[in-house]
Design an enzyme around this catalytic site. Structure first.
Site, PDB file in Angstrom:
ATOM      1  N   GLU A 176      10.833  -6.960  78.842  1.00  0.00           N
ATOM      2  CA  GLU A 176      11.256  -5.668  77.955  1.00  0.00           C
ATOM      3  C   GLU A 176      10.624  -4.365  78.685  1.00  0.00           C
ATOM      4  O   GLU A 176       9.944  -3.549  78.599  1.00  0.00           O
ATOM      5  CB  GLU A 176      10.285  -5.612  76.900  1.00  0.00           C
ATOM      6  CG  GLU A 176      10.702  -6.764  75.770  1.00  0.00           C
ATOM      7  CD  GLU A 176      10.296  -6.579  74.499  1.00  0.00           C
ATOM      8  OE1 GLU A 176       9.110  -6.193  74.371  1.00  0.00           O
ATOM      9  OE2 GLU A 176      10.845  -7.108  73.495  1.00  0.00           O
ATOM     10  N   GLU A 374      14.083 -13.673  72.542  1.00  0.00           N
ATOM     11  CA  GLU A 374      13.306 -13.499  71.602  1.00  0.00           C
ATOM     12  C   GLU A 374      14.076 -13.050  70.373  1.00  0.00           C
ATOM     13  O   GLU A 374      15.011 -12.205  70.386  1.00  0.00           O
ATOM     14  CB  GLU A 374      12.192 -12.316  71.873  1.00  0.00           C
ATOM     15  CG  GLU A 374      11.355 -12.743  72.906  1.00  0.00           C
ATOM     16  CD  GLU A 374      10.069 -11.526  73.354  1.00  0.00           C
ATOM     17  OE1 GLU A 374       9.973 -10.807  72.324  1.00  0.00           O
ATOM     18  OE2 GLU A 374       9.600 -11.561  74.354  1.00  0.00           O
TER      19      GLU A 374
END
Ligand code: P53
Length: 476
Positions: A176, A374
Site C-alpha cells: 500500500e 486484500e
C-alpha cells in the site's frame, strides 16, 4: 459456464508484524510496528520513542504465529488455499536494516514457513515491506527521507530473492505504497516510510521524496529479481479506494479526478516507469525541489512491475468546495460520506460494486494482470457459549464482493490472477492495533488487552469459504 480461470489463486492474506509475534526471537530487530501502541476507532495508535515500559504494544506477541504457524497453515490447507500471502519481516533478515550480512536465524524461519506451505501445495505470495521496516532506520537515518535506504532495501530484497527463488514465485515490493498520500495524519507516513515529522514541517514534499526513493528502490529490486531468476513475478501493491464525485457537478467530477491523480500516481510510476506529467506540473506549481536524478529516472524505466496487487475495502467520495479553487485533494479534509452505501463499525464504506469499478479502472489504465491481495470485513465477532462464531455478515460482505469480481472477469474481461481476503486468521489491526477488529475465518482467542488462550477455532465463514474455493467461486 465461464468463471475464474484454472489455477486461480484463491487464498488468504496477512502481514508478518500483525500475526507473528516473537518480536525479539531469532535475533529479530525492533520494527516500526513494535513501537506502536493499541488504539481504537477514532483513537490513533501512539508512536512512542522506542519501546517504553508499561505500554501495550499489540504486535509484540500478536497471535504468536511465529510458534504456531504449522497449526495455522494446516487450517489454511483445510480451507483449500492455493496461495497464502504474508510478508517477510525485514527485521528478521536485517535486524537494524543497515547490516551488510543477513541474520541466518531469520532466513531459516521463512525457509521453514515456505516449506510448510509448499508441503500442502500452497503457493506463498510475499510482500517485502509491509509496515514493518527496521526502527533503527528511523532513528539513525530519518526513514525514507534518506536516499541511503534505497541500498538497504535493495540488499534486503536481493537476499530474499536469492534465498527463496525456488520456493516463492509471486512477490510485491511495498505494501500500500500510496497510503502515504494521507500525509497529514501520522500513521501512514510512519508505517509506509518511517517518517516522523518535525512540528510545523511542510509534510507534503517530504512524503513525495520518501515515495520517490521507495519507487526507485522498488524498480531496482524488480530488476535485481529478474536477473536472479527471470521466472519470478514481481508486482506492486496499491491501496485502492476509488474516489467518486459526490455529484455530477462538473467541478465535483474534476475534484474526483484530481483526487484519483493524487492517490494513484504511484501506480503510474510502478507500471509505466515514469512520473505522470500532472504530478511534475504539481511539483513545479508548489515549488517542490525534489532529489530526482537522471540515474533514478533510468532505474524507474528498468524496473516496471509484472502485475498489480491491490487491496480493496471501501470506496471514498469527494466534492469541490469554494475554499479550494484549484481543486487540490487533501485526504484529511476532502472526503465526504457517500449517502448510497453503508459503513462498518469502523466507518469504512461498504461498496461491493466499487470492487468491479476498481478492477476495470486498473485494467483500462494499465492492461497488466491484477491480483486482489486484500479484501475483507473488520467486525466485532461474538463467540456463542459453545465457542462458535456466527459471522453471517462477513459471509455477506465477501460473497457480494466476489460476485462483483466475477462480473469484472466474466462480463468485462479483466485479467485477474487471484483473490486473498485479508486476515484469513484473526490478527492485530494495522490501523487501530485492536484484536477486536476481526477479519478471519479462524477465530483467535485474544482481546484488546492481550488476554486470551490464543486458541484457534473455525467460524461459520470457514466452511463457506472452503466451499467457495472448492467450486472455484461458483457457489457463493
Ligand atoms: P485495519 C487503511 C486503508 C486501507 C487499508 O486494515 C489499510 C489501511 C491502514 O489501516 O491497510 C490495509 O487492520 C493493510 C493491512 C491492514 C488492512 O488493510 O486497519 O495492508 O495491513 O491490516 C486492514 O483494519
Amino acid at each position: 459456464m465461464p468463471g475464474f480461470k484454472e489455477g486461480f489463486l484463491w487464498g488468504g492474506a496477512v502481514a508478518a508484524h500483525q500475526l507473528e509475534g516473537g518480536w525479539k526471537e531469532g535475533g529479530k530487530g525492533v520494527s516500526v510496528a513494535d513501537v506502536m501502541t493499541v488504539g481504537a476507532h477514532g483513537v490513533p495508535r501512539e508512536i512512542t520513542n522506542g519501546v517504553l515500559p508499561g505500554k501495550n504494544y499489540p504486535n509484540h506477541e500478536a497471535i504468536d504465529f511465529y510458534h504456531r504457524y504449522k497449526e495455522d497453515i494446516k487450517l489454511f490447507a483445510e480451507l483449500g488455499f492455493k496461495c497464502f500471502r504474508t510478508s517477510i519481516a525485514w527485521t528478521r533478515l536485517f535486524p537494524n536494516g543497515d547490516e551488510l550480512e543477513p541474520n541466518e536465524a531469520g532466513l531459516q524461519f521463512y525457509d521453514d514457513l515456505f516449506d510448510e506451505c509448499r508441503k500442502y501445495g500452497i503457493e506463498p505470495v510475499i510482500t517485502l515491506s509491509h509496515f514493518e521496516m527496521p526502527y533503527h532506520l528511523v532513528t539513525e537515518y530519518g526513514g525514507w527521507r534518506n536516499r541511503k535506504l534505497i541500498d538497504f532495501f535493495v540488499r534486503f530484497a536481493t537476499v530474499a530473492f536469492e534465498r527463496y527463488q525456488h520456493k516463492v514465485k509471486y512477490w510485491m515490493t511495498f505494501n500500500e505504497i500510496n497510503n502515504q498520500a494521507n500525509f497529514h495524519e501520522d500513521f501512514a507516513p510512519f508505517t509506509n516510510s518511517g517518517l516522523k515529522y518535525e512540528p510545523g514541517e511542510d509534510r507534503e514534499p517530504v512524503m513525495f521524496q520518501a515515495a520517490h526513493y521507495e519507487l526507485v528502490a522498488s524498480a531496482l529490486a524488480v530488476k535485481a529479481g529478474r536477473e536472479i531468476n527471470p521466472s519470478l513475478q514481481i508486482g506492486c501493491m496499491i491501496a485502492m479506494c476509488p474516489i467518486y464525485p459526490l455529484s455530477c457537478a462538473p467541478n465535483d467530477i474534476m475534484m474526483a479526478m484530481n483526487a484519483m491523480h493524487r492517490r494513484y500516481w504511484f501506480t503510474d510510476v510502478h507500471v509505466r516507469g515514469k512520473y505522470p506529467q500532472h504530478l511534475l506540473n504539481y511539483f513545479e506549481r508548489r515549488g517542490f525541489a525534489l532529489d530526482i536524478t537522471a540515474d533514478d529516472i533510468a532505474a524507474l524505466q528498468q524496473g516496471c512491475v509484472d502485475y498489480i496487487g491491490f487491496s480493496y475495502y471501501m470506496s471514498f467520495a469527494t466534492k469541490a468546495t469554494p475554499d479550494n479553487p484549484q481543486l487540490d485533494y487533501d485526504e484529511s479534509k476532502s472526503l465526504v460520506s457517500n449517502p448510497y452505501v453503508q459503513k462498518s463499525d469502523w466507518g469504512w464504506q461498504i461498496d461491493p460494486v466499487g470492487l468491479r469499478y476498481s478492477l476495470n479502472w486498473f485494467w483500462d489504465h494499465y492492461q497488466l494482470p491484477l491480483f486482489i491481495v486484500e479484501n475483507g470485513f473488520g467486525a466485532i465477532d461474538v463467540q456463542e457459549s459453545d465457542g462458535t462464531v456466527n459471522d453471517q455478515y462477513r459471509i455477506d460482505y465477501l460473497a457480494a464482493h466476489i460476485s462483483e469480481m466475477k462480473k469484472a472477469v466474466v462480463e468485462d474481461g479483466v485479467d485477474l490472477m487471484g483473490y486473498t481476503p485479508w486476515g484469513c486468521i484473526d490478527l492485530v489491526s494495522a490501523g487501530t492495533g485492536e484484536m477486536k477488529k476481526r477479519y478471519g475465518f479462524i477465530f483467535v482467542d485474544k482481546d484488546n488487552e492481550g488476554h486470551g488462550t490464543l486458541n484457534r477455532s473455525k467460524k461459520k465463514s470457514f466452511e463457506w469459504y472452503q466451499n467457495v474455493i472448492a467450486t472455484n467461486g461458483e457457489s457463493l
